[in-house]
Design a protein around this motif. Structure first.
Motif, mmCIF file in Angstrom:
data_model
loop_
_atom_site.group_PDB
_atom_site.id
_atom_site.type_symbol
_atom_site.label_atom_id
_atom_site.label_comp_id
_atom_site.label_asym_id
_atom_site.label_seq_id
_atom_site.Cartn_x
_atom_site.Cartn_y
_atom_site.Cartn_z
ATOM 1 N N PHE A 152 65.664 31.978 -64.930
ATOM 2 C CA PHE A 152 64.715 31.079 -65.579
ATOM 3 C C PHE A 152 64.134 30.126 -64.539
ATOM 4 C CE2 PHE A 152 67.820 32.286 -68.784
ATOM 5 C CZ PHE A 152 67.018 32.660 -69.856
ATOM 6 N N ASP A 153 62.813 30.024 -64.498
ATOM 7 C CA ASP A 153 62.158 29.094 -63.587
ATOM 8 C C ASP A 153 61.536 27.968 -64.398
ATOM 9 O OD1 ASP A 153 60.878 27.740 -61.619
ATOM 10 O OD2 ASP A 153 59.473 29.344 -61.074
ATOM 11 N N PHE A 154 62.316 26.904 -64.610
ATOM 12 C CA PHE A 154 61.823 25.761 -65.366
ATOM 13 C C PHE A 154 61.120 24.735 -64.479
ATOM 14 C CE2 PHE A 154 65.440 26.853 -68.425
ATOM 15 C CZ PHE A 154 64.592 27.585 -69.250
ATOM 16 N N SER A 155 61.018 25.031 -63.183
ATOM 17 C CA SER A 155 60.286 24.121 -62.301
ATOM 18 C C SER A 155 58.801 24.099 -62.653
ATOM 19 C CB SER A 155 60.470 24.533 -60.839
ATOM 20 O OG SER A 155 59.889 25.801 -60.586
ATOM 21 N N LYS A 156 58.351 25.098 -63.410
ATOM 22 C CA LYS A 156 56.941 25.179 -63.798
ATOM 23 C C LYS A 156 56.643 24.441 -65.100
ATOM 24 C CE LYS A 156 57.125 29.675 -63.730
ATOM 25 N NZ LYS A 156 56.758 31.107 -63.789
ATOM 26 N N VAL A 157 57.670 23.883 -65.734
ATOM 27 C CA VAL A 157 57.467 23.212 -67.018
ATOM 28 C C VAL A 157 56.789 21.863 -66.780
ATOM 29 C CG1 VAL A 157 58.594 22.181 -69.015
ATOM 30 C CG2 VAL A 157 59.446 24.339 -68.077
ATOM 31 N N ASN A 158 55.611 21.694 -67.350
ATOM 32 C CA ASN A 158 54.904 20.418 -67.240
ATOM 33 C C ASN A 158 54.027 20.222 -68.468
ATOM 34 O OD1 ASN A 158 52.536 22.013 -66.840
ATOM 35 N ND2 ASN A 158 52.924 22.075 -64.646
#
Length: 366
Positions: free
Chosen positions: A96-102
């Motif tokens: 999961f790549d939640f670094s892109k959540v904005n």
């Protein structure tokens, strides 16, 4: 003429380093360190730009069964390949790549969070199509229900498989930065409860379906929200898992810069960058420090572009402005009860980090 490697800044993946022409600092020995850690669900926290995503990509290629036939191509020549002591390509990995959540609203953040969950599931199904997960049945449900339904279906379709799922989460706390400075109103609490449900589902399934969880983030304060795992980011063995030590930085300069043409040496540039971008310690012992890798790579790219040696602080002045702005918001606006708990737990480390930032930014700007 000296052979110069490609600079991986600003966009690079672990696969890029299979190309000998891309400069590479070998951190693969930390696969062994992580394997030896007596914690099945560790979290390792570092600031922005320290290479956390790259580390997770490395773990992904090393542990996912799908890449078993490419193991030698990807890892040949690395320390972990020479050690040959950690079982590889053993698990089915979901990343999961939640670094892109904005987003500017809670609704946007929740939508993006759900999108990242489905994106990870879609990637998993591309590698392991045997799982008959029906996405359309979960489109309107929260992330906790989605991941719970997916892993339940996985267990049904792989019920005879001994080796379970390895969950990797990058940037678990990215969305929290969007909430800094906001009131803890009903909308915020509702959004938070949806995200907490995702981690609660993971916790409930760790015995039956999940073998390991590895998580990265930028701040450990969010752990107090989720109560999701052990916090191992101050262990001395992991102090240098992200970032460069001075020897690594000198090696990198040798690969990227024709120092003779600039009438300098790799050691001189490394010393200068260590003074400008170093001083970070992520161990309670504090015996060794590391240097911000993104700052170094950006500076070295500027050296190549201009064929000169600019002032390191001038090259990253914008980045430093973003850092100080984030710190002010964090200290002023994060829920005070959680901040107080964090400060009490990590007082010694915080004092050392403030010292490092003061040297980099300038005490008058903090």
């Amino acid at each position: 003429m000296k052979q110069i490697s490609k600079n991986p800044y600003p966009n690079y993946s672990f696969e890029d380093f299979m190309n000998d022409k891309v400069a590479f600092i070998d951190k693969t020995e930390f696969i062994q360190t992580l394997y030896d850690l007596d914690s099945p669900y560790p979290i390792l926290v570092r600031p922005h730009g320290f290479g956390k995503s790259l580390f997770i990509q490395m773990l992904y290629y090393y542990h996912d069964e799908y890449y078993k036939d490419r193991y030698d191509d990807i890892f040949k020549g690395t320390r972990i390949h020479e050690l040959n002591s950690v079982p590889h390509n053993f698990y089915h990995v979901i990343k999961f790549d939640f670094s892109k959540v904005n987003g500017t609203t809670c609704k946007e953040i929740l939508t993006n969070f759900n999108s990242c969950v489905f994106e990870a599931i879609d990637d998993f199904l591309r590698r392991y199509p045997k799982v008959k997960f029906k996405r359309e049945h979960y489109e309107n449900l929260g992330p906790g229900s989605v991941i719970g339904g997916f892993l339940t279906q996985y267990a049904l379709d792989y019920h005879c498989r001994e080796h379970k799922v390895y969950v990797m989460i990058d940037g678990y706390d990215a969305f929290l930065e969007q909430f800094l400075g906001k009131e803890l109103d009903a909308e915020f609490k509702n959004a938070l409860s949806y995200i907490i449900s995702f981690y609660a589902s993971l916790k409930s399934l760790t015995c039956d379906m999940i073998a390991k969880i590895f998580i990265t983030g930028c701040i450990s304060i969010g752990l107090d929200y989720f109560n999701i795992t052990s916090n191992d980011f101050f262990l001395d063995d992991f102090n240098e898992y992200c970032g460069f030590n001075k020897h690594e930085l000198k090696t990198l300069v040798d690969k990227l810069i024709d120092t003779q043409a600039l009438n300098t040496s790799a050691s001189a540039i490394a010393d200068n960058l260590s003074l400008a971008y170093g001083g970070y310690s992520f161990s309670y012992k504090g015996n060794r420090t590391v240097i911000n890798p993104s700052f170094c790579l950006k500076y070295l790219q500027m050296v190549r572009d201009t064929n000169s040696l600019p002032d390191p602080k001038e090259v990253i002045s914008k980045d430093l402005g973003n850092t100080t702005s984030f710190l002010r918001t964090l200290l002023n606006d994060f829920p005070k009860a959680i901040m107080q708990h964090f400060l009490e737990r990590h007082e010694k480390w915080i004092l050392r980090t403030i010292g490092a930032l003061s040297r980099i930014i300038g005490a008058s700007k903090v």
